[in-house]
Design an enzyme around this catalytic site. Sequence first.
Site, mmCIF file in Angstrom:
data_model
loop_
_atom_site.group_PDB
_atom_site.id
_atom_site.type_symbol
_atom_site.label_atom_id
_atom_site.label_comp_id
_atom_site.label_asym_id
_atom_site.label_seq_id
_atom_site.Cartn_x
_atom_site.Cartn_y
_atom_site.Cartn_z
ATOM 1 N N THR A 1 -11.384 5.783 10.889
ATOM 2 C CA THR A 1 -11.439 5.283 12.273
ATOM 3 C C THR A 1 -10.860 6.296 13.262
ATOM 4 O O THR A 1 -11.032 6.159 14.466
ATOM 5 C CB THR A 1 -10.698 3.937 12.406
ATOM 6 O OG1 THR A 1 -9.433 4.086 11.785
ATOM 7 C CG2 THR A 1 -11.454 2.815 11.775
ATOM 8 N N ASP B 1 -13.366 14.578 -4.695
ATOM 9 C CA ASP B 1 -13.424 15.844 -5.433
ATOM 10 C C ASP B 1 -14.676 15.789 -6.297
ATOM 11 O O ASP B 1 -15.499 14.874 -6.131
ATOM 12 C CB ASP B 1 -12.141 15.995 -6.279
ATOM 13 C CG ASP B 1 -11.791 17.457 -6.550
ATOM 14 O OD1 ASP B 1 -12.714 18.236 -6.884
ATOM 15 O OD2 ASP B 1 -10.607 17.832 -6.447
ATOM 16 N N LYS C 1 -7.270 8.067 -1.449
ATOM 17 C CA LYS C 1 -8.599 8.493 -0.954
ATOM 18 C C LYS C 1 -9.135 9.695 -1.715
ATOM 19 O O LYS C 1 -9.384 10.763 -1.134
ATOM 20 C CB LYS C 1 -8.534 8.810 0.548
ATOM 21 C CG LYS C 1 -8.024 7.661 1.406
ATOM 22 C CD LYS C 1 -8.085 8.012 2.883
ATOM 23 C CE LYS C 1 -7.594 6.913 3.783
ATOM 24 N NZ LYS C 1 -6.137 6.652 3.717
ATOM 25 N N LYS D 1 0.845 -1.202 0.000
ATOM 26 C CA LYS D 1 0.000 0.000 0.000
ATOM 27 C C LYS D 1 0.875 1.245 0.000
ATOM 28 O O LYS D 1 1.745 1.400 0.852
ATOM 29 C CB LYS D 1 -0.911 0.022 1.229
ATOM 30 C CG LYS D 1 -1.755 1.291 1.320
ATOM 31 C CD LYS D 1 -2.765 1.205 2.443
ATOM 32 C CE LYS D 1 -2.295 1.766 3.766
ATOM 33 N NZ LYS D 1 -2.101 3.223 3.809
ATOM 34 N N ASP E 1 -3.387 4.274 -2.115
ATOM 35 C CA ASP E 1 -4.301 4.745 -1.063
ATOM 36 C C ASP E 1 -4.274 6.274 -1.012
ATOM 37 O O ASP E 1 -3.686 6.861 -0.121
ATOM 38 C CB ASP E 1 -3.839 4.127 0.270
ATOM 39 C CG ASP E 1 -4.671 4.576 1.453
ATOM 40 O OD1 ASP E 1 -5.825 4.988 1.263
ATOM 41 O OD2 ASP E 1 -4.155 4.509 2.586
ATOM 42 N N ARG F 1 3.542 -1.512 10.629
ATOM 43 C CA ARG F 1 4.711 -1.657 11.499
ATOM 44 C C ARG F 1 5.036 -3.065 11.967
ATOM 45 O O ARG F 1 6.230 -3.400 12.062
ATOM 46 C CB ARG F 1 4.575 -0.677 12.674
ATOM 47 C CG ARG F 1 4.785 0.762 12.211
ATOM 48 C CD ARG F 1 4.217 1.771 13.165
ATOM 49 N NE ARG F 1 2.767 1.776 13.137
ATOM 50 C CZ ARG F 1 2.007 2.604 13.838
ATOM 51 N NH1 ARG F 1 2.572 3.486 14.644
ATOM 52 N NH2 ARG F 1 0.693 2.553 13.736
HETATM 53 O O1 C5P Z 1 1.581 0.357 11.089
HETATM 54 P P1 C5P Z 1 0.108 0.075 11.023
HETATM 55 O O2 C5P Z 1 -0.240 -1.376 10.858
HETATM 56 O O3 C5P Z 1 -0.655 0.717 12.165
HETATM 57 O O4 C5P Z 1 -0.347 0.814 9.671
HETATM 58 C C1 C5P Z 1 -1.699 0.858 9.286
HETATM 59 C C2 C5P Z 1 -1.851 1.615 8.022
HETATM 60 O O5 C5P Z 1 -3.253 1.683 7.727
HETATM 61 C C3 C5P Z 1 -1.358 3.059 8.053
HETATM 62 O O6 C5P Z 1 -0.934 3.404 6.717
HETATM 63 C C4 C5P Z 1 -2.592 3.836 8.406
HETATM 64 O O7 C5P Z 1 -2.543 5.152 7.924
HETATM 65 C C5 C5P Z 1 -3.654 3.039 7.668
HETATM 66 N N1 C5P Z 1 -5.001 3.201 8.204
HETATM 67 C C6 C5P Z 1 -5.329 2.940 9.522
HETATM 68 N N2 C5P Z 1 -6.605 3.119 9.956
HETATM 69 C C7 C5P Z 1 -7.543 3.542 9.103
HETATM 70 C C8 C5P Z 1 -7.244 3.791 7.777
HETATM 71 C C9 C5P Z 1 -5.931 3.606 7.348
HETATM 72 O O8 C5P Z 1 -4.472 2.525 10.295
HETATM 73 N N3 C5P Z 1 -8.780 3.665 9.520
#
Ligand code: C5P
Length: 233
Positions: free
Chosen positions: A119, A65, A62, A33, A60, A210
Amino acid sequence: MNNSRVIVSLDFPGQAETLLLTAKLDPKRCRLKIGMELFTRCGPPLIEKLIRDGYDVFLDLKYHDIPNTVAAACTAAADLGVWMLNVHASGGREMQCAAHEAISKHSKPPLLVAVTVLTSMSQTDLDEIGMNSPVDKQVLTFAKMAKETGLDGVVCSAQEVSQLRNQFGVDFCLVTPGIRPDGASHNDQKRVMTPAEAVSAGSDYLVIGRPITRAKDPLESLMAIEKEIRDNA
Ligand code: C5P
């Protein structure tokens, strides 16, 4: 053929760090992503490189517009060869229809999913921008519109997956971030599910950053997640 459910989130500031990681992963075992930060810094050339390396890329960005602009951006993303892209459901029905129509005309249409309610937004935040429905109701409203406008699915919280799966059936693609393997640090994520729990609830694709990108051995971490899903979902 790649049938992995894991989409590794490349939350890196630049190309060098990104390629160091992707060289350690396997394009047959995961997808990638690319979000706003990396895209804004590195742009299409990095996407093209990762696709040449064999990876499926979820762009991603999003989009949100006017319909004409979003449709054109979706076509541009499809021209790049991305595997999945997204729009904000709050852009409305006409915008989603225009995005869908643009993608459908493409020779190699990517999956098109809608972001429901971020979220990070609490009920108070929603009230403040005039979205007065309870969050779960608003998510359903957006998901219903995405389904009606022909989109492939939605990005949603893992907590919402089972309700959406029941309501919209097996063909509706559910993409969920906020996933943490058993024992992994939650970092700044508040409401998390394990990979197996999310898949059992009905999630198709798990966005995981992560726990994989910061692991000593990212491929080993990915394989442990695959095993957890195989053994427990
Ligand atoms: O490192 P981690 O697993 O927390 O990364 C989650 C990814 O998903 C990040 O790029 C974050 O911006 C994205 N994301 C999220 N929650 C959302 C939408 C996107 O954690 N509701």
